[in-house]
Design a protein around this motif. Structure first.
Motif, PDB file in Angstrom:
ATOM      1  N   LEU A  31       0.834  -1.194   0.000  1.00 57.41           N
ATOM      2  CA  LEU A  31       0.000   0.000   0.000  1.00 57.41           C
ATOM      3  C   LEU A  31       0.871   1.246   0.000  1.00 57.41           C
ATOM      4  CD1 LEU A  31      -2.732  -0.962   2.640  1.00 57.41           C
ATOM      5  CD2 LEU A  31      -2.887  -1.123   0.153  1.00 57.41           C
ATOM      6  N   VAL A  32       0.356   2.307  -0.591  1.00 50.30           N
ATOM      7  CA  VAL A  32       1.044   3.589  -0.580  1.00 50.30           C
ATOM      8  C   VAL A  32       0.193   4.602   0.178  1.00 50.30           C
ATOM      9  CG1 VAL A  32       2.224   3.142  -2.761  1.00 50.30           C
ATOM     10  CG2 VAL A  32       0.017   4.343  -2.777  1.00 50.30           C
ATOM     11  N   LYS A  33       0.849   5.598   0.717  1.00 47.53           N
ATOM     12  CA  LYS A  33       0.149   6.714   1.355  1.00 47.53           C
ATOM     13  C   LYS A  33       0.062   7.837   0.332  1.00 47.53           C
ATOM     14  CE  LYS A  33       0.284   9.690   5.445  1.00 47.53           C
ATOM     15  NZ  LYS A  33       1.056  10.043   6.671  1.00 47.53           N
ATOM     16  N   ARG A  34      -1.157   8.201  -0.017  1.00 48.26           N
ATOM     17  CA  ARG A  34      -1.348   9.175  -1.073  1.00 48.26           C
ATOM     18  C   ARG A  34      -0.814  10.545  -0.664  1.00 48.26           C
ATOM     19  NH1 ARG A  34      -4.178   8.359  -5.397  1.00 48.26           N
ATOM     20  NH2 ARG A  34      -4.932  10.513  -5.494  1.00 48.26           N
ATOM     21  N   ALA A  42      -4.349   9.213   2.753  1.00 46.84           N
ATOM     22  CA  ALA A  42      -4.991   7.910   2.943  1.00 46.84           C
ATOM     23  C   ALA A  42      -4.166   6.802   2.307  1.00 46.84           C
ATOM     24  CB  ALA A  42      -6.398   7.927   2.343  1.00 46.84           C
ATOM     25  N   LEU A  43      -4.368   5.575   2.781  1.00 42.97           N
ATOM     26  CA  LEU A  43      -3.714   4.418   2.185  1.00 42.97           C
ATOM     27  C   LEU A  43      -4.464   3.997   0.924  1.00 42.97           C
ATOM     28  CD1 LEU A  43      -2.962   2.263   5.364  1.00 42.97           C
ATOM     29  CD2 LEU A  43      -1.340   3.607   4.018  1.00 42.97           C
ATOM     30  N   THR A 114       7.147   9.684  -6.654  1.00 39.29           N
ATOM     31  CA  THR A 114       6.163  10.516  -7.368  1.00 39.29           C
ATOM     32  C   THR A 114       5.088  11.009  -6.413  1.00 39.29           C
ATOM     33  OG1 THR A 114       4.849   8.600  -8.105  1.00 39.29           O
ATOM     34  CG2 THR A 114       6.624   9.328  -9.540  1.00 39.29           C
ATOM     35  N   ASP A 115       3.815  10.610  -6.640  1.00 41.91           N
ATOM     36  CA  ASP A 115       2.726  11.170  -5.834  1.00 41.91           C
ATOM     37  C   ASP A 115       2.409  10.336  -4.596  1.00 41.91           C
ATOM     38  OD1 ASP A 115       1.723   9.024  -7.215  1.00 41.91           O
ATOM     39  OD2 ASP A 115      -0.104  10.017  -7.898  1.00 41.91           O
ATOM     40  N   ALA A 116       3.276   9.385  -4.230  1.00 41.95           N
ATOM     41  CA  ALA A 116       3.099   8.591  -3.010  1.00 41.95           C
ATOM     42  C   ALA A 116       4.008   9.143  -1.927  1.00 41.95           C
ATOM     43  CB  ALA A 116       3.415   7.126  -3.268  1.00 41.95           C
ATOM     44  N   ALA A 117       3.421   9.405  -0.742  1.00 40.34           N
ATOM     45  CA  ALA A 117       4.208   9.931   0.368  1.00 40.34           C
ATOM     46  C   ALA A 117       4.934   8.832   1.115  1.00 40.34           C
ATOM     47  CB  ALA A 117       3.294  10.698   1.325  1.00 40.34           C
ATOM     48  N   ASP A 118       4.431   7.602   1.019  1.00 40.94           N
ATOM     49  CA  ASP A 118       5.054   6.474   1.705  1.00 40.94           C
ATOM     50  C   ASP A 118       4.571   5.197   1.035  1.00 40.94           C
ATOM     51  OD1 ASP A 118       6.576   5.078   3.521  1.00 40.94           O
ATOM     52  OD2 ASP A 118       5.069   5.117   5.112  1.00 40.94           O
ATOM     53  N   ALA A 119       5.308   4.126   1.225  1.00 42.22           N
ATOM     54  CA  ALA A 119       4.920   2.816   0.697  1.00 42.22           C
ATOM     55  C   ALA A 119       5.349   1.760   1.703  1.00 42.22           C
ATOM     56  CB  ALA A 119       5.577   2.556  -0.660  1.00 42.22           C
ATOM     57  N   SER A 120       4.484   0.776   1.946  1.00 44.32           N
ATOM     58  CA  SER A 120       4.794  -0.220   2.967  1.00 44.32           C
ATOM     59  C   SER A 120       3.972  -1.478   2.751  1.00 44.32           C
ATOM     60  CB  SER A 120       4.503   0.340   4.369  1.00 44.32           C
ATOM     61  OG  SER A 120       3.136   0.711   4.478  1.00 44.32           O
TER      62      SER A 120
END
Length: 236
Positions: A31-34, A42-43, A114-120
């Motif tokens: 999932l990425v944090k938008r 949001a995830l 890019t447009d993702a603030a985080d990924a996990s």
């Protein structure tokens, strides 16, 4: 008769990616944090719109995976999961999304871009239980992907890919339990595995244990499809 005043409705085409793996004996979804609206913070599943009219859908899926998570899509087998187009699923307008699924072992930690603030990697069961709120209709897409993954374990030898080169029946059972989300009776599971022709073969060695008899070691067999299948028991 065609109305001369008719115009095609504006429709945007997007891709969403469900990447599943096992980590710490749990089925996890990427999932990425938008980082942008809508649903900023949001995830969500990694994905996005086609970059231009000439970009293929498969190409867009691989590009989005690379751009949002830095994972190399060339090392994954992406397959189309389904098409999602319920009106109102995206506040930006009528958006049709082609969802892709990949199930792979030993995937690295993702890196947001890019447009993702985080990924996990997040526990899939937390998503299914509603403990993690996902943007858009991504919870439904994850649910459909987990259903597909569970079916794959019934009919294919996918589970052996999540084990070491040699493994015990107990190791294999842990994979099934993680993906299926249920506990299995060891004796019944052993019997089903042994009935599946060419699923696993003896490795010729044993694994020493602290108590009891040494555990027999196996390796993946020659057959990619299970006959008979190992059917998931009904949830207790």
């Amino acid at each position: 008769m065609i109305d001369d005043a008719w115009e095609p409705p504006p429709v945007l085409l997007a891709v969403d990616l469900v990447i599943l793996t096992l980590r710490d004996a749990h089925l996890r979804v990427l999932l990425v944090k938008r980082g942008i609206d809508p649903y900023e913070g949001a995830l969500a599943l990694p994905g996005g719109f086609l970059s231009h009219a000439g970009e293929g859908i498969d190409t867009a899926a691989r590009r989005e995976l690379r751009e949002e998570t830095s994972l190399d899509a060339n090392t994954l087998h992406l397959e189309q999961l389904g098409v999602y187009g319920t009106p109102g699923r995206d506040p930006r307008g009528r958006v049709i999304s082609v969802a892709y699924l990949a199930i792979a072992p030993r995937l690295p930690e993702p890196v947001a871009g890019t447009d993702a603030a985080d990924a996990s990697w997040q526990p899939a069961d937390h998503v299914l239980a509603g403990e993690l709120n996902l943007a858009f209709d991504h919870r439904q897409i994850v649910a459909d992907a987990v259903t597909r993954a569970r079916a794959k374990l019934e009919h294919s030898a996918l589970a052996t890919a999540f084990c070491s080169q040699t493994f015990t029946i107990g190791d294999l059972q842990e994979v099934y339990e993680a993906v299926w989300g249920i506990s299995l009776d060891p004796r019944n599971f052993y019997r089903k595995v042994q009935k599946a022709d060419g699923f696993i073969v003896p490795a010729g060695t044993e694994q020493r244990t602290t108590v009891g008899r040494p555990a027999r070691l196996f390796r993946a067999g020659p057959n990619a499809h299970l006959s008979p299948p190992i059917v998931r028991p009904v949830d207790p």
